[in-house]
Design a protein around this motif. Structure first.
Motif, PDB file in Angstrom:
ATOM      1  N   MET A   1       0.839  -1.198   0.000  1.00 15.52           N
ATOM      2  CA  MET A   1       0.000   0.000   0.000  1.00 15.52           C
ATOM      3  C   MET A   1       0.879   1.254   0.000  1.00 15.52           C
ATOM      4  O   MET A   1       1.867   1.316   0.714  1.00 15.52           O
ATOM      5  N   TYR A   2       0.493   2.192  -0.799  1.00 13.44           N
ATOM      6  CA  TYR A   2       1.303   3.409  -0.931  1.00 13.44           C
ATOM      7  C   TYR A   2       0.816   4.483   0.035  1.00 13.44           C
ATOM      8  O   TYR A   2      -0.360   4.507   0.400  1.00 13.44           O
ATOM      9  N   LYS A   3       1.743   5.328   0.440  1.00 16.03           N
ATOM     10  CA  LYS A   3       1.431   6.388   1.407  1.00 16.03           C
ATOM     11  C   LYS A   3       1.983   7.715   0.907  1.00 16.03           C
ATOM     12  O   LYS A   3       2.964   7.743   0.167  1.00 16.03           O
ATOM     13  N   LEU A   4       1.387   8.795   1.386  1.00 20.44           N
ATOM     14  CA  LEU A   4       1.914  10.122   1.053  1.00 20.44           C
ATOM     15  C   LEU A   4       3.344  10.250   1.575  1.00 20.44           C
ATOM     16  O   LEU A   4       3.585   9.985   2.752  1.00 20.44           O
ATOM     17  N   PRO A   5       4.276  10.672   0.743  1.00 16.10           N
ATOM     18  CA  PRO A   5       5.625  10.941   1.255  1.00 16.10           C
ATOM     19  C   PRO A   5       5.596  12.226   2.068  1.00 16.10           C
ATOM     20  O   PRO A   5       4.741  13.084   1.847  1.00 16.10           O
ATOM     21  N   ALA A  41      -7.354   0.063  -6.189  1.00 17.97           N
ATOM     22  CA  ALA A  41      -7.338  -0.729  -7.430  1.00 17.97           C
ATOM     23  C   ALA A  41      -6.490  -1.990  -7.291  1.00 17.97           C
ATOM     24  O   ALA A  41      -6.768  -3.001  -7.940  1.00 17.97           O
ATOM     25  N   ILE A  42      -5.429  -1.919  -6.471  1.00 17.86           N
ATOM     26  CA  ILE A  42      -4.503  -3.068  -6.436  1.00 17.86           C
ATOM     27  C   ILE A  42      -4.655  -3.942  -5.194  1.00 17.86           C
ATOM     28  O   ILE A  42      -4.016  -4.989  -5.098  1.00 17.86           O
ATOM     29  N   GLU A  43      -5.525  -3.536  -4.251  1.00 15.03           N
ATOM     30  CA  GLU A  43      -5.533  -4.246  -2.961  1.00 15.03           C
ATOM     31  C   GLU A  43      -5.956  -5.709  -3.093  1.00 15.03           C
ATOM     32  O   GLU A  43      -5.589  -6.529  -2.251  1.00 15.03           O
ATOM     33  N   SER A  44      -6.705  -6.035  -4.144  1.00 12.72           N
ATOM     34  CA  SER A  44      -7.145  -7.428  -4.275  1.00 12.72           C
ATOM     35  C   SER A  44      -6.303  -8.203  -5.290  1.00 12.72           C
ATOM     36  O   SER A  44      -6.637  -9.330  -5.646  1.00 12.72           O
ATOM     37  N   ILE A  45      -5.211  -7.601  -5.763  1.00 10.65           N
ATOM     38  CA  ILE A  45      -4.393  -8.269  -6.785  1.00 10.65           C
ATOM     39  C   ILE A  45      -3.039  -8.648  -6.180  1.00 10.65           C
ATOM     40  O   ILE A  45      -2.187  -7.795  -5.936  1.00 10.65           O
ATOM     41  N   ASP A  46      -2.864  -9.945  -5.922  1.00  7.65           N
ATOM     42  CA  ASP A  46      -1.678 -10.405  -5.191  1.00  7.65           C
ATOM     43  C   ASP A  46      -0.373  -9.964  -5.841  1.00  7.65           C
ATOM     44  O   ASP A  46       0.561  -9.557  -5.170  1.00  7.65           O
ATOM     45  N   SER A  47      -0.307 -10.052  -7.181  1.00  4.11           N
ATOM     46  CA  SER A  47       0.952  -9.761  -7.869  1.00  4.11           C
ATOM     47  C   SER A  47       1.315  -8.280  -7.772  1.00  4.11           C
ATOM     48  O   SER A  47       2.470  -7.919  -7.968  1.00  4.11           O
ATOM     49  N   GLU A  50       1.972  -6.657  -3.393  1.00  2.10           N
ATOM     50  CA  GLU A  50       3.255  -6.902  -2.728  1.00  2.10           C
ATOM     51  C   GLU A  50       4.336  -5.931  -3.191  1.00  2.10           C
ATOM     52  O   GLU A  50       5.399  -5.838  -2.583  1.00  2.10           O
ATOM     53  N   VAL A  51       4.090  -5.241  -4.302  1.00  2.00           N
ATOM     54  CA  VAL A  51       5.089  -4.325  -4.850  1.00  2.00           C
ATOM     55  C   VAL A  51       5.011  -3.008  -4.077  1.00  2.00           C
ATOM     56  O   VAL A  51       3.993  -2.341  -4.096  1.00  2.00           O
ATOM     57  N   SER A  52       6.085  -2.669  -3.381  1.00  2.00           N
ATOM     58  CA  SER A  52       5.996  -1.458  -2.549  1.00  2.00           C
ATOM     59  C   SER A  52       6.704  -0.265  -3.188  1.00  2.00           C
ATOM     60  O   SER A  52       6.621   0.849  -2.692  1.00  2.00           O
TER      61      SER A  52
END
Ligand code: MN3
Length: 207
Positions: A1-5, A41-47, A50-52
């Protein structure tokens, strides 16, 4: 999951060139919205979840490794996240002087720093609608529409990005985009931009 820098300065620090209101809204509302929509959009896509690293995710997009049903969302909102993360780093209260070595490199490509700055103005003015101007590691200038960026096309990371969406300047400059571009050049953090320039130059010498 991405966060505000974290922003490296306070909302009001870029005044009078960019107002506190624009900075606060741009960062807390616009940038946060790109992150929220990307995450959902990506929370339910395993591939993908995991990409941070956002750069890795954009490279996956370029390589066709993002499922088609979320590719456009990753493009728009992942692009929005990467682009704004770089944009914040390219500015500083009062700006910073160009390091001598960057000046030399600019002069060898453009003849003079003034020519380079005018090229930035001309290219940024030429963008139709919303988009970005990029300074690339070879000091060439590139524009992209929407929240696209050069990584999506070539994998090459820009060393600076200038947001040419109206939300970046309308509150302060209305429709006078050129005044915003000139103001941005006064707060550009050339030390930070030069840091990325030298990092990529030394990486390409080693490879
Ligand atoms: Mn923006």
């Amino acid at each position: 999951m991405y966060k505000l820098p974290k922003l490296p300065y306070k909302y009001a620090d870029l005044e009078p060139y960019i107002s506190k209101d624009i900075m606060e809204f741009h960062y807390k509302k616009h940038h946060q919205a790109y992150i929220d929509k990307l995450n959902s959009a990506i929370e339910s896509i395993d591939s993908l979840k995991e990409v941070s690293d956002i750069i890795e995710l954009l490279n996956m997009l370029r390589n066709g490794d993002v499922p088609e049903d979320v590719a456009q969302t990753v493009r728009n909102h992942g692009g929005g996240h990467y682009n704004h993360s770089l944009f914040w780093l390219c500015m500083k209260s009062g700006g910073s002087d160009m390091p001598d070595e960057l000046v030399l490199a600019i002069k060898s490509s453009y003849g003079s720093v003034d020519n380079f700055l005018h090229s930035i103005e001309d290219m940024a003015m030429s963008i139709f609608g919303s988009g970005w101007l990029w300074i690339m590691p070879d000091l060439s200038l590139v524009t992209t529409p929407n929240q696209d960026n050069p990584i999506m096309a070539t994998g090459v990371e820009p060393i600076a990005g200038l947001d040419i969406w109206e939300h970046a300047y309308y509150l302060d400059y209305k429709n006078v985009r050129l005044d915003y571009i000139k103001a941005w050049l006064k707060i550009a953090d050339w030390e930070s931009i030069a840091g990325r320039y030298f990092a990529q130059a030394s990486a390409s010498t080693q490879s």
